[in-house]
Design a protein around this motif. Structure first.
Motif, mmCIF file in Angstrom:
data_model
loop_
_atom_site.group_PDB
_atom_site.id
_atom_site.type_symbol
_atom_site.label_atom_id
_atom_site.label_comp_id
_atom_site.label_asym_id
_atom_site.label_seq_id
_atom_site.Cartn_x
_atom_site.Cartn_y
_atom_site.Cartn_z
ATOM 1 N N GLY A 1 0.813 -1.209 0.000
ATOM 2 C CA GLY A 1 0.000 0.000 0.000
ATOM 3 C C GLY A 1 0.844 1.255 0.000
ATOM 4 O O GLY A 1 1.991 1.260 -0.445
ATOM 5 N N ASP A 2 0.269 2.358 0.510
ATOM 6 C CA ASP A 2 0.959 3.654 0.592
ATOM 7 C C ASP A 2 1.393 4.140 -0.785
ATOM 8 O O ASP A 2 2.519 4.619 -0.969
ATOM 9 C CB ASP A 2 2.177 3.577 1.526
ATOM 10 C CG ASP A 2 1.814 3.178 2.939
ATOM 11 O OD1 ASP A 2 0.728 3.581 3.398
ATOM 12 O OD2 ASP A 2 2.608 2.467 3.592
ATOM 13 N N LEU A 3 0.507 4.060 -1.759
ATOM 14 C CA LEU A 3 0.845 4.479 -3.121
ATOM 15 C C LEU A 3 1.029 5.987 -3.178
ATOM 16 O O LEU A 3 0.210 6.751 -2.679
ATOM 17 C CB LEU A 3 -0.271 4.075 -4.085
ATOM 18 C CG LEU A 3 -0.726 2.615 -4.072
ATOM 19 C CD1 LEU A 3 -1.871 2.427 -5.070
ATOM 20 C CD2 LEU A 3 0.429 1.679 -4.379
ATOM 21 N N PHE A 4 2.109 6.427 -3.825
ATOM 22 C CA PHE A 4 2.330 7.859 -4.028
ATOM 23 C C PHE A 4 2.991 8.034 -5.399
ATOM 24 O O PHE A 4 4.124 7.602 -5.627
ATOM 25 C CB PHE A 4 3.233 8.445 -2.936
ATOM 26 C CG PHE A 4 3.172 9.951 -2.867
ATOM 27 C CD1 PHE A 4 2.433 10.586 -1.878
ATOM 28 C CD2 PHE A 4 3.840 10.745 -3.797
ATOM 29 C CE1 PHE A 4 2.361 11.976 -1.806
ATOM 30 C CE2 PHE A 4 3.771 12.131 -3.751
ATOM 31 C CZ PHE A 4 3.038 12.744 -2.746
ATOM 32 N N PRO A 5 2.282 8.675 -6.360
ATOM 33 C CA PRO A 5 2.803 8.794 -7.719
ATOM 34 C C PRO A 5 3.830 9.917 -7.876
ATOM 35 O O PRO A 5 3.823 10.889 -7.121
ATOM 36 C CB PRO A 5 1.550 9.104 -8.539
ATOM 37 C CG PRO A 5 0.651 9.813 -7.571
ATOM 38 C CD PRO A 5 0.919 9.199 -6.225
ATOM 39 N N SER A 6 4.689 9.755 -8.864
ATOM 40 C CA SER A 6 5.611 10.828 -9.214
ATOM 41 C C SER A 6 4.853 11.961 -9.876
ATOM 42 O O SER A 6 3.760 11.772 -10.415
ATOM 43 C CB SER A 6 6.698 10.307 -10.159
ATOM 44 O OG SER A 6 6.115 9.921 -11.398
ATOM 45 N N ALA A 7 5.427 13.157 -9.854
ATOM 46 C CA ALA A 7 4.774 14.314 -10.458
ATOM 47 C C ALA A 7 4.586 14.133 -11.962
ATOM 48 O O ALA A 7 3.601 14.608 -12.542
ATOM 49 C CB ALA A 7 5.581 15.575 -10.172
ATOM 50 N N LYS A 8 5.502 13.423 -12.620
ATOM 51 C CA LYS A 8 5.397 13.193 -14.058
ATOM 52 C C LYS A 8 4.410 12.082 -14.400
ATOM 53 O O LYS A 8 4.057 11.899 -15.569
ATOM 54 C CB LYS A 8 6.777 12.839 -14.630
ATOM 55 C CG LYS A 8 7.769 13.991 -14.606
ATOM 56 C CD LYS A 8 9.077 13.554 -15.245
ATOM 57 C CE LYS A 8 10.092 14.691 -15.278
ATOM 58 N NZ LYS A 8 11.374 14.268 -15.897
ATOM 59 N N GLY A 9 3.985 11.308 -13.404
ATOM 60 C CA GLY A 9 3.067 10.215 -13.664
ATOM 61 C C GLY A 9 3.706 9.020 -14.335
ATOM 62 O O GLY A 9 3.018 8.198 -14.948
ATOM 63 N N ASP A 10 5.035 8.884 -14.203
ATOM 64 C CA ASP A 10 5.732 7.784 -14.861
ATOM 65 C C ASP A 10 6.153 6.676 -13.898
ATOM 66 O O ASP A 10 6.773 5.685 -14.307
ATOM 67 C CB ASP A 10 6.958 8.301 -15.610
ATOM 68 C CG ASP A 10 7.936 9.043 -14.701
ATOM 69 O OD1 ASP A 10 7.617 9.270 -13.515
ATOM 70 O OD2 ASP A 10 9.030 9.410 -15.178
ATOM 71 N N ALA A 11 5.827 6.810 -12.614
ATOM 72 C CA ALA A 11 6.190 5.809 -11.613
ATOM 73 C C ALA A 11 5.449 6.145 -10.328
ATOM 74 O O ALA A 11 4.844 7.217 -10.186
ATOM 75 C CB ALA A 11 7.700 5.793 -11.375
ATOM 76 N N LEU A 12 5.499 5.227 -9.387
ATOM 77 C CA LEU A 12 4.992 5.520 -8.054
ATOM 78 C C LEU A 12 5.835 4.783 -7.029
ATOM 79 O O LEU A 12 6.444 3.750 -7.323
ATOM 80 C CB LEU A 12 3.508 5.154 -7.917
ATOM 81 C CG LEU A 12 3.014 3.756 -8.259
ATOM 82 C CD1 LEU A 12 3.266 2.756 -7.145
ATOM 83 C CD2 LEU A 12 1.521 3.791 -8.563
ATOM 84 N N VAL A 13 5.898 5.340 -5.829
ATOM 85 C CA VAL A 13 6.546 4.654 -4.725
ATOM 86 C C VAL A 13 5.468 3.999 -3.876
ATOM 87 O O VAL A 13 4.311 4.432 -3.863
ATOM 88 C CB VAL A 13 7.410 5.612 -3.882
ATOM 89 C CG1 VAL A 13 8.647 6.038 -4.653
ATOM 90 C CG2 VAL A 13 6.616 6.835 -3.423
ATOM 91 N N ALA A 14 5.850 2.952 -3.167
ATOM 92 C CA ALA A 14 4.880 2.193 -2.391
ATOM 93 C C ALA A 14 5.593 1.375 -1.333
ATOM 94 O O ALA A 14 6.818 1.175 -1.383
ATOM 95 C CB ALA A 14 4.076 1.268 -3.301
ATOM 96 N N PRO B 1 5.978 5.918 1.922
ATOM 97 C CA PRO B 1 6.910 6.722 1.130
ATOM 98 C C PRO B 1 6.234 7.837 0.354
ATOM 99 O O PRO B 1 5.035 7.806 0.085
ATOM 100 C CB PRO B 1 7.501 5.689 0.170
ATOM 101 C CG PRO B 1 6.373 4.730 -0.053
ATOM 102 C CD PRO B 1 5.654 4.641 1.272
ATOM 103 N N SER B 2 7.026 8.832 -0.020
ATOM 104 C CA SER B 2 6.581 9.919 -0.879
ATOM 105 C C SER B 2 7.766 10.350 -1.736
ATOM 106 O O SER B 2 8.907 10.347 -1.264
ATOM 107 C CB SER B 2 6.071 11.088 -0.030
ATOM 108 O OG SER B 2 5.600 12.143 -0.860
ATOM 109 N N ILE B 3 7.495 10.707 -2.993
ATOM 110 C CA ILE B 3 8.563 11.094 -3.917
ATOM 111 C C ILE B 3 8.433 12.567 -4.269
ATOM 112 O O ILE B 3 7.334 13.074 -4.514
ATOM 113 C CB ILE B 3 8.530 10.201 -5.185
ATOM 114 C CG1 ILE B 3 9.708 10.513 -6.104
ATOM 115 C CG2 ILE B 3 7.196 10.310 -5.913
ATOM 116 C CD1 ILE B 3 9.887 9.493 -7.227
ATOM 117 N N SER B 4 9.546 13.280 -4.274
ATOM 118 C CA SER B 4 9.560 14.728 -4.476
ATOM 119 C C SER B 4 9.143 15.100 -5.898
ATOM 120 O O SER B 4 9.210 14.277 -6.816
ATOM 121 C CB SER B 4 10.955 15.290 -4.185
ATOM 122 O OG SER B 4 11.913 14.719 -5.062
ATOM 123 N N PRO B 5 8.714 16.352 -6.107
ATOM 124 C CA PRO B 5 8.240 16.770 -7.441
ATOM 125 C C PRO B 5 9.285 16.640 -8.544
ATOM 126 O O PRO B 5 8.926 16.449 -9.711
ATOM 127 C CB PRO B 5 7.863 18.243 -7.222
ATOM 128 C CG PRO B 5 7.568 18.353 -5.771
ATOM 129 C CD PRO B 5 8.515 17.402 -5.095
#
Length: 288
Positions: free
Chosen positions: A142-155, A191-195
């Protein structure tokens, strides 16, 4: 499936209640009120009068909401979280559109024009604008967080027998490639990924106190940002003044810029943290 997160949850709750503000930031209060005005009637129309939305995923035009068929009469245990149907909610217009009517999902996030859907078995799929699904990954906690570009996500990943620990933090691209970024003792999650797509922050209980750590998309050695030197016993009777509470989930985080992350610490308390320096403080701003 939720058992690996129980320890981190308990560590989180041990420190947040004493610090939680009783007053919601006015800007956030308006945001929640606006969402409720659109979602409540739409959910009742589409799913019936007992249905309720209980989660908001993301911000702006890409916001999604998780719907339960009804609120359970009795409190649920840690391993009994209800599965969700998913709708899309446009924060700018108030428009609501059904993504999936089946109550089988734990989380969902938008990735560009597509929607990442995580089901109750930990299988992550990507749904395109035509409603076609394709498999991205399995054993996703779980804990899905997408990249700003929409090309990946962290989890958060469930490691099962693939590593020395129960969970890890990873990044998943649109081709389904999974890369582990952090896999330390205890629980690594949220997790969270920066812009700019370079920095990944997450929460770990590896020191017995839920704390922020930082790594990057290459998986550099994780560095502790908050609560350095604190141990769990120091939180009993009220946390010390230097304690920085963790977020309630990855869905309550938003980046102000490439360095500053704003998050919900629970109980109406919002905080900001600089992921370069580790400096963190309550966010009590917002328009009156």
């Amino acid at each position: 499936m939720r058992k690996p997160f129980l320890t981190l949850t308990l560590l989180t709750l041990a420190g947040t209640s004493a610090l939680a503000s009783e007053r919601l930031n006015p800007a956030d209060l308006r945001r929640v009120t606006k969402a409720r005005e659109s979602l409540v009637p739409a959910v009742a129309k589409e799913f019936g009068p007992k249905a309720r939305f209980i989660h908001l995923f993301g911000q702006g035009r890409g916001m999604l909401a998780g719907i339960v068929a009804e609120i359970p009469a009795d409190p649920l245990g840690t391993d009994e979280l209800p599965l969700l149907a998913i709708v899309r909610y446009d924060e700018s217009t108030g428009a609501v559109r059904v993504v999936d009517r089946e109550f089988k999902y734990r989380e969902a996030r938008t990735l560009g024009s597509e929607v990442a859907l995580l089901d109750g078995e930990g299988t992550l799929r990507l749904r395109d604008a035509n409603g076609k699904d394709r498999l991205l990954a399995r054993s996703v906690g779980g804990d899905l967080f997408p990249s700003a570009k929409g090309d990946a996500l962290v989890a958060t990943l469930l490691m099962n027998n693939e590593g020395p620990h129960e969970t890890a933090v990873g990044i998943i691209d649109l081709q389904g490639r999974v890369k582990v970024l952090a896999d330390g003792p205890g629980v690594d999650a949220t997790p969270s990924i920066s812009p700019d797509g370079k920095t990944v922050v997450f929460v770990s209980g590896r020191t017995s106190v839920a704390s922020f750590y930082v790594t990057d998309v290459e998986g550099a050695p994780a560095r502790q940002l908050t609560n350095v030197g604190l141990e769990n016993y120091m939180l009993f009777g009220g946390p010390p003044k230097e304690f920085v509470p963790p977020p309630v989930s990855s869905h309550h985080m938003e980046w102000m810029d490439a360095d500053v992350l704003r998050y919900n610490a629970g109980g109406g308390a919002f905080w900001k943290i600089n992921v370069r320096t580790g400096h963190a403080a309550p966010d009590v701003g917002g328009e009156p």
